[in-house]
Design an enzyme around this catalytic site. Structure first.
Site, PDB file in Angstrom:
ATOM      1  N   ARG A 239       0.858  -1.179   0.000  1.00  0.00           N
ATOM      2  CA  ARG A 239       0.000   0.000   0.000  1.00  0.00           C
ATOM      3  C   ARG A 239       0.892   1.226   0.000  1.00  0.00           C
ATOM      4  O   ARG A 239       2.007   1.210   0.537  1.00  0.00           O
ATOM      5  CB  ARG A 239      -0.908   0.051   1.245  1.00  0.00           C
ATOM      6  CG  ARG A 239      -2.202  -0.738   1.122  1.00  0.00           C
ATOM      7  CD  ARG A 239      -3.191  -0.066   0.173  1.00  0.00           C
ATOM      8  NE  ARG A 239      -4.489  -0.720   0.151  1.00  0.00           N
ATOM      9  CZ  ARG A 239      -4.833  -1.675  -0.683  1.00  0.00           C
ATOM     10  NH1 ARG A 239      -3.955  -2.143  -1.552  1.00  0.00           N
ATOM     11  NH2 ARG A 239      -6.052  -2.189  -0.652  1.00  0.00           N
ATOM     12  N   GLU A 268      -1.673   8.382  -3.957  1.00  0.00           N
ATOM     13  CA  GLU A 268      -2.017   8.014  -5.339  1.00  0.00           C
ATOM     14  C   GLU A 268      -3.461   8.383  -5.645  1.00  0.00           C
ATOM     15  O   GLU A 268      -4.310   8.356  -4.750  1.00  0.00           O
ATOM     16  CB  GLU A 268      -1.786   6.517  -5.568  1.00  0.00           C
ATOM     17  CG  GLU A 268      -2.619   5.580  -4.710  1.00  0.00           C
ATOM     18  CD  GLU A 268      -2.299   4.115  -4.967  1.00  0.00           C
ATOM     19  OE1 GLU A 268      -3.268   3.363  -5.200  1.00  0.00           O
ATOM     20  OE2 GLU A 268      -1.112   3.706  -4.932  1.00  0.00           O
ATOM     21  N   HIS A 286      -0.828   0.804  -9.661  1.00  0.00           N
ATOM     22  CA  HIS A 286      -1.641  -0.007  -8.747  1.00  0.00           C
ATOM     23  C   HIS A 286      -2.416  -1.091  -9.513  1.00  0.00           C
ATOM     24  O   HIS A 286      -3.651  -1.153  -9.469  1.00  0.00           O
ATOM     25  CB  HIS A 286      -2.604   0.880  -7.960  1.00  0.00           C
ATOM     26  CG  HIS A 286      -3.043   0.258  -6.664  1.00  0.00           C
ATOM     27  ND1 HIS A 286      -3.349   1.008  -5.554  1.00  0.00           N
ATOM     28  CD2 HIS A 286      -3.241  -1.042  -6.298  1.00  0.00           C
ATOM     29  CE1 HIS A 286      -3.723   0.203  -4.570  1.00  0.00           C
ATOM     30  NE2 HIS A 286      -3.658  -1.057  -5.001  1.00  0.00           N
TER      31      HIS A 286
END
Length: 326
Positions: A239, A268, A286
């Protein structure tokens, strides 16, 4: 009359159809990202929320929807949801574990290979028309085979990363909140438990797979990067926030470590633009779970969790059983 639920982001039409068999569904197939105020507005009158990691389901949001009964996240991580506030309000919270383990491990391995062997950097060189001849020292990277991989966060995905190392004749060291059983260690390519600092000093390649929490914020910062080998590779598929991105950019510029493969970022999608100035980093937006079968499994799991939660059943992936009404 069917209960009404909100699906906050675009999702497979088959999943909307499944939900529509049980609920009146307000879906966001145009895929607008809702801010907190818009999320509050959209949730009025809803009893269920099919959420996404981009949704900030804060205590404020939860308090604004007194009729809400379930929040079902289409992700294994759930740091976007204030679970304590949901529990206090009697709202069930679920996630989608297990279905993305192998696909995410595949992506972690791809980033490790790309960063250590300078795949991204050399491809940009080729595409720019700069490749004119072969040279003995062109794009020398680090070997994967026969090296030591360090896994921080030895859950299901971490163990899947470790198993992939068998084919590369690698040693595995790991750090975790709790040590695995001897049987689990043996299955994970005979992984050896180390303290975090010793792991960072020992590993040729470090892969981060731990969940995000306030306690794991900046698990890797300047001090930790300084412990690593100058030839080492760091991979983050966990993460954003697990790594101090500014410190990592500085370490990559200075040659404190050799390379990094990064799939998740602080803040992000508004990630630190300093990454774009670096050659020795492989970057992906991601996409750890981004295969069609896996994303479909995640969406279907979230939908089935929501159906169970609003039908008076125990959802398969319930995170806060104490929120259930007696």
């Amino acid at each position: 009359m069917k209960p009404t639920v909100l699906v906050t982001r675009a999702v497979f039409p088959e999943v909307i159809e499944l939900l529509s068999q049980h609920f009146d569904v307000e879906s966001n197939q145009v895929d607008e990202v809702y801010g907190e105020d818009e999320l509050k507005r959209r949730l009025q009158g809803k009893v269920g929320l099919f959420s996404n990691p981009t949704d900030g389901v804060s205590a404020d949001v939860i308090r604004s929807v007194p009729g809400l009964k379930a929040v079902c996240n289409m992700a294994v991580g759930y740091n976007n949801i204030d679970v304590a506030a949901a529990t206090e309000a009697g709202i069930l919270v679920t996630n989608t574990p297990d279905v993305l383990n192998e696909t995410t491990a595949d992506l972690g391995w791809a980033l490790l290979m790309a960063a250590a062997r300078r795949v991204t950097e050399s491809e940009h060189y080729l595409r720019a028309g700069l490749w004119k001849k072969w040279s003995y020292d062109g794009f020398l990277g680090a070997d994967i085979h026969g090296s030591t991989v360090g896994v921080i966060g030895m859950g299901r995905i971490g163990q899947a990363i470790a198993r992939r190392s068998i084919g590369f004749d690698m040693q595995v060291v790991y750090h975790n909140r709790s040590r695995l059983t001897p049987e689990q260690e043996a299955y994970a390519n005979h992984a050896r438990y180390l303290g975090k600092e010793e792991l960072l000093r020992t590993a040729d390649h470090v892969v981060l797979v731990l969940p995000y929490s306030p306690a794991s914020h900046h698990t890797i910062g300047a001090a930790e990067l300084a412990l690593m080998k100058p030839t080492a590779t760091l991979v983050n598929i966990a993460r954003g926030g697990i790594v101090d991105d500014a410190a990592l950019i500085d370490a990559l510029k200075r040659g404190t470590i050799a390379a990094a493969g990064i799939d998740v970022f602080e803040n992000e999608p508004a990630f630190n633009p300093g990454f774009l100035e670096l050659k020795n980093v492989a970057l992906t937006p991601h996409i750890g779970s981004a295969s069609r079968p896996t994303r479909m499994a995640m969406a279907t799991t979230a939908a089935r969790n929501l159906i169970a939660a609003l039908s008076g059943q125990v959802p398969p992936n319930l995170l806060n059983p104490e929120a259930r009404q007696p």
